[in-house]
Design a protein around this motif. Structure first.
Motif, short mmCIF file in Angstrom:
data_model
loop_
_atom_site.label_atom_id
_atom_site.label_comp_id
_atom_site.label_asym_id
_atom_site.label_seq_id
_atom_site.Cartn_x
_atom_site.Cartn_y
_atom_site.Cartn_z
N ALA A 39 0.83 -1.21 0.00
CA ALA A 39 0.00 0.00 0.00
C ALA A 39 0.86 1.26 0.00
N VAL A 40 1.91 1.29 0.81
CA VAL A 40 2.80 2.45 0.85
C VAL A 40 3.49 2.64 -0.49
N LEU A 41 3.98 1.55 -1.06
CA LEU A 41 4.66 1.64 -2.36
C LEU A 41 3.73 2.24 -3.41
N LEU A 42 2.50 1.75 -3.46
CA LEU A 42 1.56 2.23 -4.47
C LEU A 42 1.11 3.66 -4.18
N GLN A 43 0.93 4.01 -2.90
CA GLN A 43 0.49 5.37 -2.58
C GLN A 43 1.58 6.38 -2.89
N VAL A 44 2.84 6.05 -2.59
CA VAL A 44 3.93 6.96 -2.93
C VAL A 44 4.01 7.14 -4.44
N TRP A 45 3.82 6.06 -5.19
CA TRP A 45 3.85 6.17 -6.65
C TRP A 45 2.69 7.04 -7.16
N SER A 50 7.27 8.89 -9.30
CA SER A 50 8.73 9.01 -9.35
C SER A 50 9.37 7.79 -8.70
N SER A 51 10.27 7.14 -9.44
CA SER A 51 11.00 6.00 -8.88
C SER A 51 11.98 6.47 -7.79
N PHE A 52 12.38 7.76 -7.85
CA PHE A 52 13.24 8.30 -6.80
C PHE A 52 12.52 8.22 -5.45
N TRP A 53 11.26 8.65 -5.44
CA TRP A 53 10.52 8.66 -4.19
C TRP A 53 10.18 7.24 -3.72
N THR A 54 9.90 6.34 -4.64
CA THR A 54 9.68 4.96 -4.20
C THR A 54 10.96 4.36 -3.62
N GLY A 55 12.10 4.82 -4.12
CA GLY A 55 13.36 4.38 -3.53
C GLY A 55 13.59 4.96 -2.15
N ILE A 56 13.08 6.17 -1.92
CA ILE A 56 13.21 6.81 -0.60
C ILE A 56 12.49 6.00 0.48
N ILE A 57 11.49 5.21 0.09
CA ILE A 57 10.80 4.36 1.07
C ILE A 57 11.81 3.46 1.78
N GLY A 58 12.80 2.96 1.02
CA GLY A 58 13.83 2.11 1.63
C GLY A 58 14.62 2.84 2.69
N LEU A 59 14.94 4.11 2.43
CA LEU A 59 15.65 4.90 3.43
C LEU A 59 14.77 5.17 4.64
N ALA A 60 13.51 5.49 4.39
CA ALA A 60 12.60 5.78 5.50
C ALA A 60 12.42 4.56 6.39
N THR A 61 12.54 3.38 5.81
CA THR A 61 12.40 2.14 6.58
C THR A 61 13.72 1.72 7.20
N GLN A 102 -4.47 9.25 7.52
CA GLN A 102 -4.02 10.07 6.39
C GLN A 102 -4.62 9.58 5.08
N ALA A 103 -4.82 8.27 4.96
CA ALA A 103 -5.42 7.75 3.73
C ALA A 103 -6.90 8.14 3.65
N ALA A 104 -7.60 8.03 4.77
CA ALA A 104 -9.03 8.39 4.78
C ALA A 104 -9.24 9.87 4.52
N ALA A 105 -8.26 10.69 4.94
CA ALA A 105 -8.37 12.14 4.75
C ALA A 105 -7.91 12.59 3.37
N GLY A 106 -7.47 11.66 2.54
CA GLY A 106 -7.01 12.01 1.21
C GLY A 106 -5.69 12.75 1.21
N ASN A 107 -4.77 12.35 2.06
CA ASN A 107 -3.47 13.01 2.17
C ASN A 107 -2.75 13.09 0.83
N ARG A 108 -2.17 14.25 0.54
CA ARG A 108 -1.38 14.43 -0.69
C ARG A 108 0.08 14.72 -0.39
N SER A 109 0.48 14.60 0.87
CA SER A 109 1.86 14.90 1.26
C SER A 109 2.66 13.61 1.37
N VAL A 110 3.63 13.43 0.50
CA VAL A 110 4.47 12.24 0.58
C VAL A 110 5.37 12.30 1.80
N ALA A 111 5.72 13.51 2.24
CA ALA A 111 6.56 13.65 3.42
C ALA A 111 5.86 13.13 4.67
#
Length: 428
Positions: A39-45, A50-61, A102-111
Motif C-alpha cells: 500500500a505504501v509503495l503504491l500510494q507513494v507512486w 517518481s521512482s526516486f521517491w519509491t526508492g526513498i521508502i527504503g531509506l525511510a524504513t 491520512q489515507a481516509a483524509a485524502g493526504n497528498r503529502s508524501v513527506a
C-alpha cells in the motif's frame, strides 16, 4: 527419525501457550505489514510518479532500523523485555492508525506518509531485539530452533499471501482498508504480548560472569559486539550469515537476469521471488528434520554453503525450470541457516547480553542483504549478471567453508539438552 518428526516441528505450539499466542499474533502482524508495504509503495507512486521517491521508502524504513536497533538491544538488557515490546507494539499500532487516518483524509503529502513509515520502523527497531529473546525464555532449549522455524514459516507465508491480498484489497477498497487491516493485525499482536509473563533482563548480580569478568552495565551498546567477538560460536555464526548475504545476495540481479534470459517477462520476474519464498516455506514445513539435530553449528555451515552453490547454479542455469529449482534450493538453505543461527545465538548468549547481541544479529540481518545487493549490482555492471551470480555464489561458499575450518567451536557446537540449559541459565 519417523516421517512425522521430519515434518514441521510443532512442539512449541503444543507445549507453550504463551509461545502459541505470540506466534499467532506475530503471524497476523506479519501479514498486515506485507499488505502495508504494498500500500505504501503504491500510494507513494500515486503521489509522485517518481521512482526516486519509491526508492526513498527504503531509506525511510532502513535508517531508523539501523539507528535504533542497537539502542533497542541496550534497552532490552536493562528493562523488562515484555514491557519494552508492549510499548513499541503500541507505537506501531498508533502509527498504523496514523496511516489509516491520512489515507481516509485524502493526504497528498508524501513527506507525511514517509514520516509515519519511519516512525513505525523506529518502533519496530526498538522492540525487535527484545522480541528475538522471547523464544529462548518461553521454550526449553531443545525446542528453540523449532520455535524459530515456526516464526520463519509464518514470515515466508506472509511474503506469499500478503502482497496478493494487498492487491485484492487495494483494488476493491483502496488505501484506508489496507492500512486498517495492518492496524487490526497489530492489535492482535499487542494482545498476545500483553498476556506474556514478565521477562526482566538478568543482571550480573544474578550469577557469576561468563565473559571474562566484564560487567554488563559497562558499555551498553558495545557490549553486544564485545560478547559476539569474544565467543567463537557467536562470531563464527554471525560471520557465516554476513558472508552468505554480502557475497551472494541475488535479488538486485533478478531484473537483469530476466531481461537477458527471458525477454523481461514480468511473470518470470515474479516467479524468481516466489521460488525463493516457496523454497523457504518448504524447508519450514519439513523443519523437524533439522530442528531436532543438535549439531546446530555444522547444520548452519552446510546450509550456508548450499545457499552459495545454489545461487552460483542459478547464475549459469539456462532453462526456466532449472533457474527456479536453484532459487528454491537457495531459499530452503537460507531458511535452515537462519533458523539454526538464531537458535545458536540465543542459546550461546548469557541472558543479560541477549538484547544487545540480538541487536547485533538484527543489524547484520538488515545490512548484509542490502550491501550484498549493492555489491551484486556493481559487479554485474562491470561484468554481467551471470558472472556476478557465479562469482558471488562460489565466493560465499568458499568463505563459509573457511569460517568452518578455522572455527572448531562452531563446527563442534551442540544444542544443550534441557537439563544442561537449566544449568547454563543459572550460571549466566
Amino acid at each position: 527419525m519417523s516421517w512425522r518428526e521430519r515434518l514441521m516441528d510443532v512442539r512449541p505450539l503444543r507445549d507453550s501457550r504463551h509461545f502459541r499466542d505470540l506466534w499467532i499474533g506475530s503471524s497476523l502482524a506479519s501479514i498486515g505489514r506485507q499488505i502495508a508495504v504494498v500500500a505504501v509503495l503504491l500510494q507513494v507512486w500515486d503521489l509522485t510518479h517518481s521512482s526516486f521517491w519509491t526508492g526513498i521508502i527504503g531509506l525511510a524504513t532502513g535508517l531508523p532500523l539501523l539507528a535504533l536497533g542497537l539502542v533497542g538491544g541496550s534497552l532490552a538488557d536493562t528493562v523488562d523485555r515484555r514491557s519494552l515490546v508492549r510499548l513499541t507494539t503500541v507505537g506501531q499500532a498508533l502509527t498504523a492508525a496514523g496511516l489509516v487516518a491520512q489515507a481516509a483524509a485524502g493526504n497528498r503529502s508524501v513527506a507525511l506518509l514517509l514520516a509515519l513509515v519511519a516512525a513505525q520502523s523506529g518502533c519496530s527497531a526498538l522492540g525487535a531485539p527484545a522480541r528475538r529473546t522471547f523464544p529462548v525464555r518461553l521454550l526449553p532449549a531443545d525446542q528453540v530452533a523449532a520455535g524459530l522455524a515456526l516464526q520463519n514459516i509464518a514470515f515466508q507465508a506472509s511474503m506469499l499471501v500478503g502482497p496478493a491480498l494487498a492487491g485484492f484489497v487495494l483494488a476493491r477498497w483502496h488505501y484506508p482498508a489496507a492500512y486498517t487491516i495492518q492496524f487490526l493485525a497489530g492489535l492482535a499482536s499487542l494482545a498476545a504480548v500483553v498476556r506474556l509473563p514478565p521477562m526482566p533482563a538478568l543482571t550480573a548480580e544474578d550469577g557469576p560472569e561468563t565473559d571474562g569478568g566484564s560487567r554488563s552495565r559497562r558499555g551498553p551498546v558495545r557490549g553486544g559486539w564485545r560478547i559476539s567477538l569474544q565467543r567463537p560460536t557467536l562470531w563464527g555464526s554471525l560471520s557465516v550469515d554476513l558472508a552468505a548475504t554480502v557475497l551472494a545476495m541475488p535479488v538486485a540481479l533478478f531484473p537483469l537476469v530476466n531481461e537477458i534470459r527471458f525477454a523481461g517477462d514480468p511473470r518470470t520476474l515474479g516467479f524468481f521471488l516466489t521460488a525463493l519464498a516457496l523454497g523457504g516455506l518448504g524447508a519450514g514445513l519439513f523443519s523437524g528434520t533439522v530442528t531436532r539435530l543438535r549439531r546446530g553449528g555444522l547444520v548452519q555451515l552446510v546450509a550456508a554453503t548450499v545457499w552459495g552453490l545454489a545461487l552460483a547454479g542459478f547464475g549459469v542455469a539456462g532453462p526456466i525450470w532449472l533457474s527456479l529449482l536453484c532459487l528454491a534450493v537457495a531459499g530452503a538453505a537460507d531458511t535452515v541457516s537462519v533458523v539454526t543461527r538464531g537458535a545458536l545465538v540465543q542459546l550461546e548468549t548469557p541472558d543479560r547480553y541477549r538484547g544487545r547481541v540480538s541487536s547485533v544479529e538484527h543489524v547484520i540481518g538488515i545490512a548484509g542483504p542490502e550491501i550484498g545487493n549493492f555489491r551484486g549490482g556493481v559487479l554485474a555492471s562491470l561484468t554481467s549478471a551471470p558472472v556476478a551470480l557465479l562469482v558471488g555464489g562460489l565466493t560465499a561458499a568458499l568463505a563459509v567453508v573457511s569460517v568452518g575450518l578455522v572455527n572448531r567451536p562452531l563446527r563442534a557446537y551442540r544444542v544443550p539438552a534441557e537439563h544442561e540449559a537449566v544449568r547454563q541459565a543459572e550460571v549466566s
